[in-house]
Design a protein around this motif. Structure first.
Motif, short mmCIF file in Angstrom:
data_model
loop_
_atom_site.label_atom_id
_atom_site.label_comp_id
_atom_site.label_asym_id
_atom_site.label_seq_id
_atom_site.Cartn_x
_atom_site.Cartn_y
_atom_site.Cartn_z
N ARG A 117 -2.87 -36.77 -53.63
CA ARG A 117 -2.35 -37.27 -52.54
C ARG A 117 -1.20 -37.62 -53.07
N ASP A 118 -0.49 -38.91 -54.44
CA ASP A 118 0.78 -38.65 -54.16
C ASP A 118 0.95 -38.37 -54.62
N LEU A 119 1.67 -37.00 -55.56
CA LEU A 119 2.34 -35.61 -55.50
C LEU A 119 2.57 -35.98 -54.45
N LYS A 120 2.23 -35.08 -53.64
CA LYS A 120 2.22 -34.35 -52.26
C LYS A 120 3.56 -35.93 -50.97
N LEU A 121 2.87 -36.56 -51.49
CA LEU A 121 4.25 -37.59 -51.30
C LEU A 121 5.35 -38.03 -51.66
N VAL A 122 4.65 -38.34 -53.16
CA VAL A 122 6.27 -38.28 -54.00
C VAL A 122 7.23 -37.39 -54.71
N PHE A 123 6.89 -35.89 -54.50
CA PHE A 123 7.46 -34.81 -55.13
C PHE A 123 8.93 -34.77 -53.81
N PRO A 124 8.26 -34.72 -52.37
CA PRO A 124 9.30 -34.04 -51.73
C PRO A 124 10.57 -35.52 -51.15
N LEU A 125 9.98 -36.78 -52.16
CA LEU A 125 11.14 -37.64 -51.71
C LEU A 125 11.74 -37.67 -52.86
N PHE A 126 11.53 -37.05 -54.69
CA PHE A 126 11.90 -36.80 -56.01
C PHE A 126 12.86 -36.16 -54.95
N VAL A 127 12.95 -34.19 -55.10
CA VAL A 127 13.79 -33.78 -54.64
C VAL A 127 15.10 -33.61 -53.96
N GLU A 128 14.45 -34.41 -52.85
CA GLU A 128 15.45 -34.96 -51.51
C GLU A 128 16.60 -35.70 -52.18
N ASP A 129 15.74 -37.02 -53.28
CA ASP A 129 17.07 -37.88 -53.83
C ASP A 129 17.70 -36.75 -55.15
N PHE A 130 17.11 -36.38 -55.67
CA PHE A 130 17.56 -35.54 -56.77
C PHE A 130 18.91 -34.38 -55.97
#
Length: 251
Positions: A117-130
């Motif tokens: 649940r948390d990875l599906k929420l956080v990882f796309p945001l991480f990719v965008e910021d990165f």
């Protein structure tokens, strides 16, 4: 391992043996979690692939270690090209692959449901910021350093160089860069530092190992910038500033 052995192995066994195999298979269009109970030869026949070619890629070395490159002796323009190439690999290869792993992640395990649940929420945001950080770095820091390098060789327009020197400094970029050095802190917390239980599903193992390897690459990348790029750039900047303002005083 002989080629016959690889051909006859189940995809799940190949990936469990070495998580990097999942990455190689992915770029042949083989998603390990969709073909886990097929042998490599069966999947290749089904997808019209030459099994010997896939085996060759599976057996090939997959990493070029930065320690093997004499980066400290490279001129600064080559260091920047090397870093840009790393950015390209991150953005066009590694991150899309990990993102697909996360999108398709079905934990099927009570211990890893919150992680899914948390990875599906956080990882796309991480990719965008990165990605935003990478493009900003190339557009500002790298372009400034390239301009300094050209100016150090006498190729510059005085007005433009003055504006660049007034607006930018390598030291300022270095301080800002340090703030981005631990971009994966949130993902480490979600995965509890990538620690796997003994009965972790294969998909979890692959995701954790890929995330851990990606973080290791980022640490190495940051070290190259902090320990090689910035010191070289500061030396060039000091030389350019001194020469430019001495010449301006004489005029």
């Amino acid at each position: 391992m002989n080629k016959t052995g690889l051909k006859d192995k189940l995809i799940a066994e190949l990936v469990d043996q070495n998580y990097v195999h999942a990455y190689v298979l992915f770029y042949f269009g083989i998603k390990f979690y969709e073909y886990s109970e097929f042998t490599l030869e069966q999947v290749c026949k089904q997808r019209g692939l030459k099994v010997d070619q896939v085996v060759k890629e599976l057996e090939a070395p997959t990493h070029l270690h930065e320690a093997d490159l004499p980066l400290v002796s490279y001129p600064i323009d080559l260091i920047i090209e090397y870093l840009k190439h790393s950015h390209f690999l991150f953005i066009k290869h590694k991150l899309p692959y990990i993102a697909r792993l996360v999108e398709s992640f079905k934990a099927h395990h009570d211990d890893y449901q919150p992680v899914e649940r948390d990875l599906k929420l956080v990882f796309p945001l991480f990719v965008e910021d990165f990605i935003e950080h990478i493009y900003e770095e190339e557009d500002t820091l790298f372009n400034f350093i390239i301009a300094l390098e050209r100016a150090s060789k006498g190729s510059y327009l005085p007005g433009k160089l003055y504006y660049l020197l007034e607006k930018n400094s390598v030291q300022k970029f270095a301080i800002e860069h340090e703030a981005h050095d631990d971009e994966m802190e949130g993902i480490r917390k979600i995965t509890k530092n990538y620690i796997l239980s003994s009965n972790a599903p294969l998909h979890v193992k692959v995701i954790y190992n890929e995330l851990k390897a990606f973080e290791k690459s980022l640490i190495t990348h940051a070290r190259i910038e902090n320990e090689i790029l910035f010191p070289k750039a500061m030396a060039i900047e000091n030389k350019v500033r001194k020469a430019f303002f001495e010449k301006a005083t004489l005029n």
